[in-house]
Design an enzyme around this catalytic site. Structure first.
Site, PDB file in Angstrom:
ATOM      1  N   ILE A   1      37.585  30.810  27.447  1.00 43.22           N
ATOM      2  CA  ILE A   1      36.994  32.084  27.390  1.00 43.22           C
ATOM      3  C   ILE A   1      35.493  32.285  27.608  1.00 43.22           C
ATOM      4  CG2 ILE A   1      36.922  34.411  26.166  1.00 43.22           C
ATOM      5  CD1 ILE A   1      39.151  33.059  24.399  1.00 43.22           C
ATOM      6  N   CYS A   2      34.928  32.998  28.319  1.00 40.43           N
ATOM      7  CA  CYS A   2      33.504  33.216  28.634  1.00 40.43           C
ATOM      8  C   CYS A   2      32.956  34.075  27.629  1.00 40.43           C
ATOM      9  CB  CYS A   2      33.086  33.483  29.884  1.00 40.43           C
ATOM     10  SG  CYS A   2      31.256  33.641  30.251  1.00 40.43           S
TER      11      CYS A   2
END
Lengths: 154, 316
Positions: free
Chosen positions: A93-94
């Protein structure tokens, strides 16, 4: 039983409060987490009225003994990885609060809420533009990635 | 009848006679048995010690209580103002008594061995008498101020942290002579710290500490805090009884490994998140690359509101 370390003590408190008052659509696997406080599995449901309505996701939290001074390692696991511009198909996840913007005043609960709101504000289901390259070359630990945060709006 | 049964029956019938009478009958039963059987040795019941306990109760008029076992003893000494000062004593063997705890500031009297209860009582009576100004000063502070720390103040704690406003506390230590020492502010405020700087010069040790504080800060009365009001008003009031605020980092109030309770360390008024000095310092140092900060003061941004914040390692 040996005395709890500060990180275990804090995780224990977080686990208790997350089990007692979970945010809507979020449930923590309490049995697993209390067996091993450093590895949690959190189930998340897509919020009704959003693109992810009816979908079910599984998040994995890994903590080091430096938690909360060190951020948790958070990834989506399982068969259903949400299709989202900030979520890679390997589950990474960014999200800036998971690395650079982490603060010890954040918690599992606030990370879950950030992810719920990140998903909920999505306008179009698609993978990040660099997905295939990233998934091939990245480290297993998303915290080793030098993220380039795409935008601040979500 | 066997010894155990005899003692048991004594204890059951003993409910209507006083402790000295009971001890007397116990003694007679035991001496009788020792004479007839000669198998019971003197270390099983120390008659000399029982005599000692009896004397204290009947002649010194000092209440004596036994704890979980007959080796744990509590005596209560009254001072001239009839304040009760419990002393917890442990019986280690014949003519070997030690103090397990007292509700007084630490004194060398606690570290030695005593041969009799009487010796302890005499020593501590004198000690308690010498502390009368100390008790008086603390009592006055506790009565008029909102004490933020210790959580439950007793005469054992020789310091008080007094609420001045919602961000600033005053730290005062009281010497055994009843004088204030190491007076400083907890929290950052130019206004209060200027007043304190000025006021310390005119501090009058002949006056009560509480009176001095009121003069220094120009106060008519002390602000009431959540902690004080919960004890003076009704209990059903709200939940935060004596519950201190939790640290925003470790989520605990009091930590076994480091002293002190969470404080409102962030200078940004709306923030209001409490931190242990130690937890915040650790975080700011980690953010700054992990090296010890210059002059022991770590700077960075508040973990909760991201405003600038500074924190020194020690609280002074």
């Amino acid at each position: 039983m040996a005395a709890m370390s500060p990180s275990e003590r804090r995780l224990q408190k977080e686990l208790m409060s997350l089990m007692r008052e979970p945010p809507p659509g979020v449930t923590v696997d309490g049995d697993q987490a209390s067996q091993n406080l450093t590895l949690w599995t959190v189930h998340m449901e897509g919020v009704p009225g959003t693109l992810y309505e009816g979908e079910k996701f599984v998040l994995q939290f890994k903590f080091t003994n430096k938690y909360p001074f060190d951020s948790p390692e958070v990834t989506f696991i399982g068969n259903n990885i949400p299709v989202h511009p900030h979520v890679y198909s390997n589950g990474h996840i960014c999200l800036s609060i998971l690395t650079d913007d982490w603060s010890p005043a954040l918690s599992v609960q606030s990370v879950c809420l950030s992810i719920v709101s990140m998903l909920s504000s999505c306008k179009e289901k698609k993978r990040p533009p660099d997905n295939s390259l990233y998934v091939k070359t990245c480290n297993k630990n998303p915290k080793k990635t030098k993220w380039w945060y795409h935008d601040d709006s979500v | 009848m066997d010894l155990v049964e005899e003692i048991e029956s004594l204890l059951q019938n003993g409910s209507n006679c006083s402790l000295p009478v009971l001890l007397d009958s116990l003694k007679s039963v035991v001496t009788q048995k020792i004479c007839t059987t000669e198998t019971v040795t003197a270390d099983l019941i120390d008659l000399e010690f029982l005599e000692d306990v009896k004397n204290i109760i009947s002649y010194e008029n000092i209440p004596v209580f036994f704890g979980k076992t007959l080796r744990d003893i509590k005596c209560i000494i009254l001072d001239e103002r009839l304040r009760e000062h419990p002393i917890f004593i442990m019986y280690k063997g014949p003519k070997k008594l030690i103090i397990s705890s007292v509700v007084l500031p630490h004194s060398p009297l606690q570290d030695r061995e005593y041969t009799s209860l009487e010796e302890i009582i005499t020593a501590f009576k004198k000690h308690v008498d010498s502390l009368s100004t100390y008790f008086h000063e603390l009592e006055r502070i506790d009565r008029f101020c909102t004490i933020m720390e210790p959580v439950e103040p007793t005469f054992k704690d020789d310091y008080r942290r007094i609420l001045l406003d919602d961000r600033i506390w005053l730290h005062v230590e009281v010497t055994p002579e009843g004088l204030a020492s190491n007076i400083h502010l907890v929290g950052q405020s130019e206004l209060w710290s200027n007043k304190l700087q000025q006021g310390l010069l005119s501090w009058d040790h002949d006056k009560e500490i509480i009176e001095n504080i009121m003069t220094v800060f120009d106060l008519v009365n002390f602000p009431a805090g959540s902690r004080k009001s919960s004890t003076t008003t009704t209990i059903s009031d709200d939940r935060p009884m004596i519950e201190p605020s939790l640290c925003g980092i470790c989520l605990c109030a009091e930590l076994p490994e480091s002293p002190g309770i969470p404080l409102p360390l962030c200078p940004n008024p709306p923030c209001g998140v409490y931190f242990h000095r130690n937890c915040l310092f650790q975080w700011l140092v980690a953010c700054g690359g992990g090296r010890p900060p210059p002059f022991g003061v770590a700077t960075g941004s508040c973990p909760a509101c991201l405003e600038s914040i500074a924190c020194c390692e020690r609280d002074d």
